[in-house]
Design an enzyme around this catalytic site. Structure first.
Site, PDB file in Angstrom:
ATOM      1  N   ARG A 228       0.866  -1.350  -0.221  1.00 56.90           N
ATOM      2  CA  ARG A 228      -0.209   0.354  -0.009  1.00 56.90           C
ATOM      3  C   ARG A 228       1.161   0.682  -0.208  1.00 56.90           C
ATOM      4  NH1 ARG A 228      -3.809  -2.519  -1.699  1.00 56.90           N
ATOM      5  NH2 ARG A 228      -4.819  -3.215  -0.443  1.00 56.90           N
ATOM      6  N   ASP A 252       4.443  -0.104  -6.925  1.00 60.28           N
ATOM      7  CA  ASP A 252       3.560  -0.668  -7.530  1.00 60.28           C
ATOM      8  C   ASP A 252       1.993   0.021  -6.933  1.00 60.28           C
ATOM      9  OD1 ASP A 252       1.749  -2.819  -9.354  1.00 60.28           O
ATOM     10  OD2 ASP A 252       0.697  -3.599  -7.976  1.00 60.28           O
ATOM     11  N   GLU A 257      -2.549   7.497  -5.331  1.00 58.15           N
ATOM     12  CA  GLU A 257      -2.845   7.129  -6.333  1.00 58.15           C
ATOM     13  C   GLU A 257      -4.398   6.542  -6.840  1.00 58.15           C
ATOM     14  OE1 GLU A 257      -1.523   2.920  -5.254  1.00 58.15           O
ATOM     15  OE2 GLU A 257      -3.851   2.308  -5.216  1.00 58.15           O
ATOM     16  N   HIS A 289      -0.808  -0.348  -9.732  1.00 67.02           N
ATOM     17  CA  HIS A 289      -1.280  -1.094  -8.764  1.00 67.02           C
ATOM     18  C   HIS A 289      -2.186  -2.646  -9.498  1.00 67.02           C
ATOM     19  CE1 HIS A 289      -3.647  -1.614  -4.653  1.00 67.02           C
ATOM     20  NE2 HIS A 289      -3.268  -1.981  -4.950  1.00 67.02           N
TER      21      HIS A 289
END
Ligand code: NAI
Length: 342
Positions: A228, A252, A257, A289
């Site tokens: 996260r 990622d 985000e 993600h």
């Protein structure tokens, strides 16, 4: 049973439609995310199905409850975006605890291999018939030390992949699993060539990688975050990279985000200066993600989510997939007594 499915993407529908066939579950798909402005779309629904960037804060929870919603079906593992305390006693929350831990662990390793062997650079070069090797030197993973923070389902698989590469694995977690070498966090930070985050985002882990943590790391460390975004203090990371303390970052996930990931902003001027700075750096790889995005995972997500919904409305308890704000608190969990959260 009617469910409002928020943040629907084209790759979500086939699996969900397949598992709904022949059941009494009807899904209304909405491309928009769930938040205070869109919550009224769930009117007339018994539940909502949400993903990582839907905002399920106390205001949304209370509005959903007023509208008669009694279940939130997360089609992901993490539930940090749901105010589980606000839900308690009103709306039951279910998640998909594991859809493919391999997908995420393998993506973390794919990012590491890409960044250390400069594959992203080589790919672009050879497409332009530039066959020079200058600046593409990498290093062997064999013999290097990797620090794994969080040795749950994903962290353990990632650690095993690293062992397969002949790496020394140092682990840090509040609970220890057999077969891994656990150390305290400062030792992991000091000794690791690569540090990979696999713990959930909680009050304890928010900015677990901050300026102080980075100052303890080896020069040239590679930081990998497929968990996260807010586990990492982005400003501290950028400073660490600029000072060459951090050798590379594989991300990622990103703190901010929610406003960007999963959408196409090519042709726009992205306003998030920190993300733009990170993406402009040659030793940073950002993916949107997508670590979970494999066929196997999408299938498991759809199957488990539909089962969670059918079980809940047919009165079958699923303590292994229900979550509440007691989760992770020892001696305070009704699920340990095989009961619903409330
Ligand atoms: P898990 O629940 O099996 O493992 C999490 C581990 O973190 C547990 O062993 C737990 O004890 C540990 N942990 C909790 N608090 C900690 C702390 N303060 N310090 C150190 N360790 C701590 O979860 P799983 O399935 O391995 O997933 C890990 C995370 O990966 C999820 O929480 C989610 O945020 C992320 N994830 C990311 C995906 C992606 O597409 N990028 C997809 C799926 C999950």
């Amino acid at each position: 049973m009617k469910f409002a499915f928020f943040d629907a993407k084209p790759y979500d529908k086939p699996g969900f439609d397949h598992y709904c066939q022949g059941t009494d579950l009807e899904i209304k798909y909405f491309e928009t995310r769930l938040n205070e402005d869109t919550v009224s779309l769930a009117a007339g629904c018994d539940g909502v199905c949400v993903f990582v960037n839907d905002i399920v804060n106390a205001a949304v929870v209370n509005r959903l409850y007023e509208m008669g919603v009694r279940m939130i079906a997360l089609r992901c593992a993490g539930f940090n975006n749901v105010d589980t305390r606000a839900c308690y006693g009103k709306i039951h929350v279910f998640r998909v605890p594991a859809y493919s831990p391999y997908a995420v662990a393998e993506h973390a390793m794919a990012l590491i291999l890409t960044i250390i062997r400069r594959t992203h650079k080589a790919y672009n070069r050879t497409r332009e018939f530039n066959f020079s090797l200058s600046g593409l030197s990498g290093f062997d993973l064999h013999g290097k030390t990797v620090g794994v923070i969080g040795t749950g389902k994903i962290g353990r698989i990632f650690a095993d992949i690293c062992k397969g590469f002949g790496m020394e694995v140092l682990a840090y977690d509040r609970y220890q699993s057999p077969g891994y070498h656990y150390v305290e966090l400062p030792e992991l930070l000091q000794r690791s060539d690569i540090i990979s985050l696999h713990c959930p985002l909680t009050e304890d882990t928010h900015h677990i990688i901050d300026e102080k943590a980075i100052s303890m790391m080896r020069k040239g460390v590679i930081i990998v975050n497929t968990s996260r975004g807010a586990l990492v203090d982005t400003e501290a990371l950028i400073e660490g990279i600029k000072e060459k303390k951090v050798g590379a970052a594989c991300l990622d996930v990103y703190e901010e985000e929610a406003d960007l990931f999963y959408e196409d902003f090519s042709g726009h001027i992205v306003q998030d200066d920190k993300l733009v700075r990170l993406i402009s750096m040659p030793n940073v790889i950002v993916t949107s993600h997508q670590a979970f995005l494999t066929e196997e995972a999408l299938n498991n997500i759809a199957e488990t989510t539909v089962n969670n919904i059918l079980n809940f409305f047919h009165g079958v308890p699923s303590p292994e997939t229900e979550v509440c704000y007691h989760c992770g608190r020892q001696n305070d969990c009704r699920k340990e007594r095989h009961q619903k959260c409330f």
